[in-house]
Structure formats: C-alpha cells, structure tokens
Design a protein around this motif. Structure first.
Motif, PDB file in Angstrom:
ATOM      1  N   THR A  76       0.825  -1.222   0.000  1.00 11.93           N
ATOM      2  CA  THR A  76       0.000   0.000   0.000  1.00 11.93           C
ATOM      3  C   THR A  76       0.854   1.265   0.000  1.00 11.93           C
ATOM      4  O   THR A  76       0.340   2.354  -0.252  1.00 11.93           O
ATOM      5  CB  THR A  76      -0.933   0.024   1.226  1.00 11.93           C
ATOM      6  N   LYS A 137      -4.316   3.774  -0.293  1.00 12.85           N
ATOM      7  CA  LYS A 137      -5.703   3.572   0.110  1.00 12.85           C
ATOM      8  C   LYS A 137      -6.292   4.811   0.779  1.00 12.85           C
ATOM      9  O   LYS A 137      -7.483   4.850   1.081  1.00 12.85           O
ATOM     10  CB  LYS A 137      -5.818   2.364   1.034  1.00 12.85           C
ATOM     11  N   GLY A 140      -7.154   8.703  -3.933  1.00  5.57           N
ATOM     12  CA  GLY A 140      -8.339   8.541  -4.773  1.00  5.57           C
ATOM     13  C   GLY A 140      -8.819   9.847  -5.377  1.00  5.57           C
ATOM     14  O   GLY A 140      -8.785  10.902  -4.736  1.00  5.57           O
ATOM     15  N   TYR A 208      -6.058   3.404  -7.668  1.00  8.93           N
ATOM     16  CA  TYR A 208      -6.176   3.826  -6.272  1.00  8.93           C
ATOM     17  C   TYR A 208      -5.864   5.312  -6.096  1.00  8.93           C
ATOM     18  O   TYR A 208      -6.497   6.008  -5.302  1.00  8.93           O
ATOM     19  CB  TYR A 208      -5.222   3.013  -5.393  1.00  8.93           C
ATOM     20  N   TYR A 293     -11.707  -2.351  -9.905  1.00  7.67           N
ATOM     21  CA  TYR A 293     -11.783  -1.136  -9.092  1.00  7.67           C
ATOM     22  C   TYR A 293     -13.082  -0.387  -9.343  1.00  7.67           C
ATOM     23  O   TYR A 293     -13.696   0.134  -8.418  1.00  7.67           O
ATOM     24  CB  TYR A 293     -10.588  -0.226  -9.376  1.00  7.67           C
ATOM     25  N   GLU A 298     -12.238  -1.017  -4.567  1.00 10.49           N
ATOM     26  CA  GLU A 298     -11.002  -1.433  -3.919  1.00 10.49           C
ATOM     27  C   GLU A 298     -10.655  -2.833  -4.409  1.00 10.49           C
ATOM     28  O   GLU A 298     -11.393  -3.429  -5.181  1.00 10.49           O
ATOM     29  CB  GLU A 298     -11.140  -1.434  -2.394  1.00 10.49           C
TER      30      GLU A 298
END
Length: 300
Positions: A76, A137, A140, A208, A293, A298
């Motif tokens: 991530t 995460k 966006g 993401y 996605y 996600e």
C-alpha cells in the motif's frame, strides 16, 4: 546480487524508499540498483566461460521477478510498490544476462530507466500534493486535481506493462523471446505470468491514486498539481518512455561492438505468437485492475 537487490539480499531496497523521491528516481533508473546488472554485463567474458553459473543467475532472476511482483500486488506504500516493480524488472534483466543475451539485458535496463524514473517523480508529485501521504488507500480521485501528473504516470505504467508501441514492449518481449528461443520454457512461463502481474499492480496503483472516491481528509489535504518546471522535467522522460524502444536496431548495433551478438532465433510464427500471448496477459492485467476497481472501489 547485493548491489541489484537480488534474493536473498533484497530487503534493503524497499527500506531505501525513505530517502527523497528524486534520489529514488536516480537510484532505480540509472545508478545504484542497476549497477549490479551492468557489472555482470561488462564481465560477460567471465560468465560465458561457465554457463552453469549463467543459468543459476537466470533462474534466480526469474524467481525474483515473480516474487517481487507478488509483493507489489499487496503493498500500500506508493513508493514501495514502485520499488518492488524495479526489483521485478531487475529479475527480467538477470534472466537475459544468465541466458547470454547481454545486450538485451542492457536494452531493458535503458528503457526501464525512462518509465521508472517518471513513475518515481510522479509519486513525488502526489506526495507533495497530499502532504507526504504515501498510503494509496488514503488517496483517490486525484486526476481532477493533478491531470498532467496522472497522464504522465499512466503513460509510464503502460510502458512498464509492456504494451505496444511503448518502450517496455520492445525490451521485455525480447527477453521473453530469448527465454523461449533457448528452450528455457519454465523461465519463459514465469516471466510471462510476471508480465500479467506487472500490468495489474501498475494499474492498481493508478486506479487507487487517481480514480474513484476521494478517501483523504478534505480538511487537512488540499491536493494540487505540482510546479510547471517539474512537469517540464518529466515530459522528456515520458517521451522516451514512449519512443526509446523504437531504436532497438540502432542500440543493438552500437552495443554489440563490445558485447556478444544475440544468437537466438525463433520462427516468424513463434515470434508473433509469443508477442500475442504476452500482450494478451498484459492487457488482461490492466483490464482486470480497471474493472475490478470500478466495480468494488477497492481490491483487497
């Protein structure tokens, strides 16, 4: 092996991402990490004497390629994803070196430098815009705030995925052709699967960061495009990420004055079949990343 972060000396590479992003771009594109591959290429006469050692290098490279790609699938930390990507692409280069395709490895080293440096600089832009946030995460929807960075990073990701006619297509497919042409079918299969994983994790990052719901705190984060001169510095690299592969013949002629020529040949039918199946799995990886996605918002 240690210089190019090959297993089992690979753990330092991801931790080196704590440094400044422009330094990361240099380390991964032109200097430190790729120096190990370059040293083996320049010492080709030594390695050519013992082909068993070369094959061990190729097997280790294939293992690192798929292992690093699998780590990038779940990471991530934005910079660590790109770092694992570098590790995976170094695996490709070591497969070429191990199979005696020294100039092919150098060609992939050169093309990789352009799109990987662009990705790191783009990651720096995103971190600057997000107040040093690195968790993808918690991003966006940044495309509307950073359209130029989004476009350039998307171009670099397509090149990394090896899609025609961008630079990564020419060098990566050449390595796969070498693996198949030397009857190293297991190595070819591993690299082929890695090509699909590469395409997926590249666009997992893009989706993401730049698309979907804005998952950051609007009170503390105010994303914005970076300075114009940063974009100006990235544009030539993005252009080379598109076009560097077009000069394969000229590059080959230049470096084979010192390095051995490639004596691997496959039939025309096999050549186009290899290109087709590799492109197919890369496009499948991209499509899966995008549609998954858009459907779920996600991955995992």
């Amino acid at each position: 092996m240690g210089k190019s972060a090959q297993f089992p000396f690979n753990t330092w590479l991801a931790n080196a991402m704590e440094g400044p992003t422009p330094v990361s771009a240099l380390i991964h594109a032109a200097t430190m990490v790729t120096a190990g591959v370059y040293l083996v290429i320049r010492a080709n006469e030594i390695f050519s004497i013992v082909p068993e050692v070369g094959y061990f290098i190729a097997v280790l490279g294939a293992f690192v390629a798929i292992a690093a790609a699998s780590m990038a699938l779940v990471a991530t930390n934005m910079k660590k994803i790109i770092a694992f990507s570098t590790l995976s692409q170094l695996g490709y280069m070591f497969v070429a070196v191990g199979l005696g395709a020294y100039w092919v490895a150098l060609f992939h080293l050169a093309t990789h430098a352009f799109f990987k440096s662009v990705l790191f600089l783009g990651a720096g832009n995103v971190m600057h815009a997000m107040g040093d946030e690195i968790n993808i995460k918690k991003m966006g929807g940044l495309k509307k705030h950073m359209p130029q960075t989004a476009l350039i990073m998307t171009i670099a990701s397509i090149a990394l995925a090896g899609i025609y006619p961008l630079a990564g297509f020419f060098s990566k497919d050449l390595i796969l052709e070498v693996a198949f042409g030397t009857h190293s079918y297991i190595l070819w299969a591993v690299l082929w699967l890695t090509a699909g994983l590469t395409a997926f994790y590249s666009f997992r990052l893009i989706m993401y960061v730049f698309y979907g719901e804005e998952k950051y705190n609007h009170e503390t984060k105010h994303p914005h495009e970076t300075y114009f001169y940063v974009i100006a510095a990235m544009i030539p690299l993005a252009i080379l990420a598109i076009s560097a592969g077009w000069f394969e013949h000229e590059f080959s002629q230049m470096v084979t004055k010192i390095l051995p020529e490639l004596n691997v040949h496959v039939s025309t039918t096999t050549f186009y079949t290899l290109i087709s199946v590799t492109t197919a799995i890369a496009l499948s990886g991209i499509a899966f990343a995008i549609f998954k996605y858009k459907k779920d918002g996600e991955y995992y």
